[in-house]
Design a protein around this motif. Sequence first.
Motif, PDB file in Angstrom:
ATOM      1  N   GLU B  72       8.334  12.924   3.414  1.00  0.00           N
ATOM      2  CA  GLU B  72       8.206  13.342   2.021  1.00  0.00           C
ATOM      3  C   GLU B  72       8.827  12.313   1.095  1.00  0.00           C
ATOM      4  O   GLU B  72       8.299  12.024   0.026  1.00  0.00           O
ATOM      5  CB  GLU B  72       8.876  14.716   1.830  1.00  0.00           C
ATOM      6  N   ASP B  75       6.428   9.417   0.793  1.00  0.00           N
ATOM      7  CA  ASP B  75       5.289   9.859  -0.029  1.00  0.00           C
ATOM      8  C   ASP B  75       5.674   9.881  -1.501  1.00  0.00           C
ATOM      9  O   ASP B  75       4.949   9.359  -2.358  1.00  0.00           O
ATOM     10  CB  ASP B  75       4.846  11.246   0.445  1.00  0.00           C
ATOM     11  N   GLU B  78       6.050   6.274  -2.789  1.00  0.00           N
ATOM     12  CA  GLU B  78       4.744   5.615  -2.934  1.00  0.00           C
ATOM     13  C   GLU B  78       3.983   6.157  -4.143  1.00  0.00           C
ATOM     14  O   GLU B  78       3.348   5.408  -4.890  1.00  0.00           O
ATOM     15  CB  GLU B  78       3.907   5.824  -1.671  1.00  0.00           C
ATOM     16  N   THR B  79       4.050   7.465  -4.325  1.00  0.00           N
ATOM     17  CA  THR B  79       3.336   8.056  -5.459  1.00  0.00           C
ATOM     18  C   THR B  79       4.002   7.683  -6.776  1.00  0.00           C
ATOM     19  O   THR B  79       3.332   7.507  -7.798  1.00  0.00           O
ATOM     20  CB  THR B  79       3.248   9.581  -5.280  1.00  0.00           C
ATOM     21  N   LEU B 153       8.502  13.462  -9.832  1.00  0.00           N
ATOM     22  CA  LEU B 153       8.781  12.569  -8.709  1.00  0.00           C
ATOM     23  C   LEU B 153      10.201  12.023  -8.792  1.00  0.00           C
ATOM     24  O   LEU B 153      10.856  11.804  -7.770  1.00  0.00           O
ATOM     25  CB  LEU B 153       7.767  11.417  -8.699  1.00  0.00           C
ATOM     26  N   ALA B 156      12.354  14.623  -7.344  1.00  0.00           N
ATOM     27  CA  ALA B 156      12.181  14.691  -5.892  1.00  0.00           C
ATOM     28  C   ALA B 156      12.950  13.568  -5.199  1.00  0.00           C
ATOM     29  O   ALA B 156      13.616  13.789  -4.183  1.00  0.00           O
ATOM     30  CB  ALA B 156      10.696  14.621  -5.527  1.00  0.00           C
TER      31      ALA B 156
END
Lengths: 220, 220
Positions: B72, B75, B78-79, B153, B156
């Motif tokens: 996660e 991810d 990268e996002t 993000l 996160a």
Amino acid sequence: MTLSEKAYNALRQDIIRGALGQGKPLRMAELSARYDMGFSPLREALNRLQSERLVVAEALRGFKVASLSMAEMRDAIETRILVETAALRAAILRGDDDWAAGIVAALYALKLQVERRDTEADIWELEARHYAFHRALLAACGSAWQLEFFDRLYAATERYRIPILLNRAGGQGRDIQGEHAALAEATLARDADLATDLLRQHYQRSAEIIGRSMQAEFAM
Amino acid sequence: MTLSEKAYNALRQDIIRGALGQGKPLRMAELSARYDMGFSPLREALNRLQSERLVVAEALRGFKVASLSMAEMRDAIETRILVETAALRAAILRGDDDWAAGIVAALYALKLQVERRDTEADIWELEARHYAFHRALLAACGSAWQLEFFDRLYAATERYRIPILLNRAGGQGRDIQGEHAALAEATLARDADLATDLLRQHYQRSAEIIGRSMQAEFAM
DNA sequence: GCAAGCACAATTTTCGAAAATAATCGAATT
DNA sequence: AATTCGATTATTTTCGAAAATTGTGCTTGC
């Protein structure tokens, strides 16, 4: 399923489909009568929808349906292009046979429903299959975040597409199903450049049609 | 400010800062005692956090803090690169003098706090200014959706960075402030290719450091 | 005529208890 | 010994009423 979840599903659907009207205040008493439940599960659902930008909250003044605007529509579609072209590239790199078969199946199911759009229920089924097709293209991208953003942006743009679908007004002379087929073909051929190009054009055409229809209807 | 909002802010902060422990169940009775309020505002806040993926809910089994994982984290970063490089390009195209001045101010404020990180409160202030700097870079991008995704993000990935910040363990020999300065410089010079490249490298280095630290600490 | 203040009504927000469901533990059974 | 069943406890979910706040319309004073 809890009442909270039912409230979330029902409210989300009613907002996306326009049944609650954009920008309108959501009075607890009315919602309680409409969905036949108390305030608690409704408020929980509204809080989730607030985080998803379908509902706007103001302290001590309650909730209202998020407003539509030309600028937000363009932003949502541009951001969709950004997220989905990246996700599509990744899916083309990583996708296996199940992914490819899922695209073929979704495209076929969509085609069947395009030919059968008489009742309003047909429109909703068409819409569900349209979502499923676009979702299937990206399914193998490997990024949970990008898939979530896809869902969020799909819901946001669906609000603009649905009035057009219901009026059968937009897309005169546009071969949407042809675009879908070409997009699926390029994707299955693993031609990432062509596929992302087709995807971009697909959405840019949607934005134009929605834009014209909004100018005509709401003079925005 | 309503209790609901206070609950949201407090829970969000405590989850991001790790005070509630990743993956742990959130019992209503405990939360009610901890934050000194009834169930209603807490459940509303938890529903919002569920939509933001900081909390996971299971019907009739309550809420728990979302789990961390290497996959996660990768991810999310990268996002972030995907969204932020696009937003940075747009900001460089559209940004006015206020935007540029905002970047200079945020970088300077960040620099001051980097030199003063004694107490835990200093760490939180550092973190706030770090967020403000990255936010300032994108502020003029013109896309509300991309800015929202940035926020999501950032939150996160903050969860992964904070243990490292608190342990002072990571980033040995890494000149983070130098990276920030170079990034700001390229951005203010409107060199989009260089700026997005520096941004990408900045995040890829973070991902590497976090990855090593997670392997060391949790054997993930 | 019109703004300010004030009671009243409408509405949101929060609480505390009740209802519904899940988890636990021990006894009875195989 | 392991398992199923049932009773008990723990927990989440929902409701209905109370508290708090906002909006409204009327009166009062100028």
